[in-house]
Structure formats: structure tokens, C-alpha cells
Scaffold this motif. Sequence first.
Motif, PDB file in Angstrom:
ATOM      1  N   GLU A   6       0.830  -1.206   0.000  1.00 21.23           N
ATOM      2  CA  GLU A   6       0.000   0.000   0.000  1.00 21.23           C
ATOM      3  C   GLU A   6       0.868   1.261   0.000  1.00 21.23           C
ATOM      4  N   GLU A   7       1.928   1.253   0.791  1.00 24.50           N
ATOM      5  CA  GLU A   7       2.835   2.401   0.849  1.00 24.50           C
ATOM      6  C   GLU A   7       3.571   2.595  -0.475  1.00 24.50           C
ATOM      7  N   LYS A   8       4.004   1.497  -1.074  1.00 27.46           N
ATOM      8  CA  LYS A   8       4.674   1.586  -2.377  1.00 27.46           C
ATOM      9  C   LYS A   8       3.735   2.138  -3.438  1.00 27.46           C
ATOM     10  N   ASP A   9       2.493   1.670  -3.420  1.00 25.71           N
ATOM     11  CA  ASP A   9       1.512   2.148  -4.396  1.00 25.71           C
ATOM     12  C   ASP A   9       1.257   3.645  -4.232  1.00 25.71           C
ATOM     13  N   LEU A  10       1.133   4.108  -3.000  1.00 23.31           N
ATOM     14  CA  LEU A  10       0.892   5.524  -2.743  1.00 23.31           C
ATOM     15  C   LEU A  10       2.092   6.366  -3.183  1.00 23.31           C
ATOM     16  N   TYR A  11       3.294   5.877  -2.914  1.00 25.14           N
ATOM     17  CA  TYR A  11       4.510   6.585  -3.308  1.00 25.14           C
ATOM     18  C   TYR A  11       4.574   6.701  -4.837  1.00 25.14           C
ATOM     19  N   ARG A  12       4.378   5.596  -5.531  1.00 23.71           N
ATOM     20  CA  ARG A  12       4.407   5.606  -7.003  1.00 23.71           C
ATOM     21  C   ARG A  12       3.310   6.517  -7.569  1.00 23.71           C
ATOM     22  N   HIS A  13       2.136   6.446  -6.974  1.00 23.51           N
ATOM     23  CA  HIS A  13       1.023   7.271  -7.425  1.00 23.51           C
ATOM     24  C   HIS A  13       1.376   8.762  -7.307  1.00 23.51           C
ATOM     25  N   SER A  14       1.942   9.161  -6.192  1.00 19.66           N
ATOM     26  CA  SER A  14       2.297  10.568  -5.991  1.00 19.66           C
ATOM     27  C   SER A  14       3.357  11.027  -6.973  1.00 19.66           C
ATOM     28  N   ILE A  15       4.328  10.176  -7.257  1.00 19.47           N
ATOM     29  CA  ILE A  15       5.364  10.513  -8.238  1.00 19.47           C
ATOM     30  C   ILE A  15       4.736  10.680  -9.621  1.00 19.47           C
ATOM     31  N   MET A  16       3.832   9.776  -9.988  1.00 20.37           N
ATOM     32  CA  MET A  16       3.189   9.869 -11.301  1.00 20.37           C
ATOM     33  C   MET A  16       2.317  11.122 -11.416  1.00 20.37           C
ATOM     34  N   VAL A  17       1.568  11.443 -10.376  1.00 17.79           N
ATOM     35  CA  VAL A  17       0.741  12.651 -10.403  1.00 17.79           C
ATOM     36  C   VAL A  17       1.632  13.878 -10.558  1.00 17.79           C
ATOM     37  N   PHE A  57       8.574   6.366   6.477  1.00 14.91           N
ATOM     38  CA  PHE A  57       9.467   6.177   5.329  1.00 14.91           C
ATOM     39  C   PHE A  57       8.971   6.976   4.129  1.00 14.91           C
ATOM     40  N   PHE A  58       7.677   6.986   3.924  1.00 19.40           N
ATOM     41  CA  PHE A  58       7.118   7.741   2.802  1.00 19.40           C
ATOM     42  C   PHE A  58       7.403   9.230   2.976  1.00 19.40           C
ATOM     43  N   LEU A  59       7.252   9.738   4.184  1.00 24.40           N
ATOM     44  CA  LEU A  59       7.580  11.138   4.446  1.00 24.40           C
ATOM     45  C   LEU A  59       9.034  11.425   4.129  1.00 24.40           C
ATOM     46  N   TYR A  60       9.913  10.504   4.516  1.00 22.70           N
ATOM     47  CA  TYR A  60      11.341  10.674   4.236  1.00 22.70           C
ATOM     48  C   TYR A  60      11.593  10.704   2.728  1.00 22.70           C
ATOM     49  N   MET A  62       9.483  11.589   0.406  1.00 24.36           N
ATOM     50  CA  MET A  62       8.933  12.842  -0.101  1.00 24.36           C
ATOM     51  C   MET A  62       9.899  13.987   0.179  1.00 24.36           C
ATOM     52  N   PHE A  63      10.503  13.976   1.369  1.00 24.18           N
ATOM     53  CA  PHE A  63      11.488  15.013   1.701  1.00 24.18           C
ATOM     54  C   PHE A  63      12.649  14.960   0.716  1.00 24.18           C
ATOM     55  N   LEU A  64      13.136  13.768   0.434  1.00 28.53           N
ATOM     56  CA  LEU A  64      14.248  13.634  -0.514  1.00 28.53           C
ATOM     57  C   LEU A  64      13.852  14.135  -1.898  1.00 28.53           C
ATOM     58  N   ALA A  65      12.627  13.881  -2.301  1.00 30.88           N
ATOM     59  CA  ALA A  65      12.170  14.320  -3.616  1.00 30.88           C
ATOM     60  C   ALA A  65      12.012  15.836  -3.682  1.00 30.88           C
ATOM     61  N   LEU A  66      11.693  16.453  -2.541  1.00 34.20           N
ATOM     62  CA  LEU A  66      11.408  17.890  -2.541  1.00 34.20           C
ATOM     63  C   LEU A  66      12.575  18.760  -2.094  1.00 34.20           C
ATOM     64  N   HIS A  67      13.612  18.182  -1.496  1.00 37.43           N
ATOM     65  CA  HIS A  67      14.629  18.999  -0.834  1.00 37.43           C
ATOM     66  C   HIS A  67      15.330  19.977  -1.785  1.00 37.43           C
ATOM     67  N   HIS A  68      15.444  19.666  -3.050  1.00 37.43           N
ATOM     68  CA  HIS A  68      16.135  20.595  -3.959  1.00 37.43           C
ATOM     69  C   HIS A  68      15.260  21.781  -4.343  1.00 37.43           C
ATOM     70  N   TYR A  69      13.957  21.742  -4.031  1.00 38.66           N
ATOM     71  CA  TYR A  69      13.082  22.885  -4.287  1.00 38.66           C
ATOM     72  C   TYR A  69      13.118  23.892  -3.144  1.00 38.66           C
ATOM     73  N   ILE A  70      13.567  23.434  -1.982  1.00 40.95           N
ATOM     74  CA  ILE A  70      13.520  24.276  -0.778  1.00 40.95           C
ATOM     75  C   ILE A  70      14.778  25.126  -0.673  1.00 40.95           C
TER      76      ILE A  70
END
Length: 70
Positions: A6-17, A57-60, A62-70
Motif C-alpha cells: 500500500e505504501e509503495k503504491d501511494l509513493y508511485r502514485h504521488s510521483i506519477m501525479v 518512510f514515505f515522508l522521508y 517525499m522530503f528527498l524528492a522535494l529537498h532541492h526545491y527548498i
Amino acid sequence: YKMNREEKDLYRHSIMVSMYAQLLAKWLELPVDEVELAGIAGLLHDVGLLICHNQKFFLYQMFLALHHYI
């Protein structure tokens, strides 16, 4: 930490969106900063699910994916 399905699916879904939001913003010829914001919005659109499931883990990731925008 190992993500469950479920966590993997949510992570992939957010990346695709995020990717689709950026593609749409580029297609609409929006300025670069708005394309980036569309991508961030796509990543965060289901943030309420994080609160419900307490997915550290998902929050972590997401942080890694967003850190270069901050």
C-alpha cells in the motif's frame, strides 16, 4: 524500514501525479516556476493519507524528492 504494498503504491502514485502535473503545466506553457510548483502540488496532493497511516518512510522519501526545491 521496508514499505508494504500500500505504501509503495501511494509513493508511485504521488510521483506519477507529480510528473503528469508538470507535463500539463509545460503543455500549457506556464513559467518554469509554476511548472515546479505543479510538480510539488502533485507530490503533496495526498498528504492527508500520510497522517492517517503514519508512514515515516514515505515522508522521508517525499522530503528527498522535494529537498532541492527548498
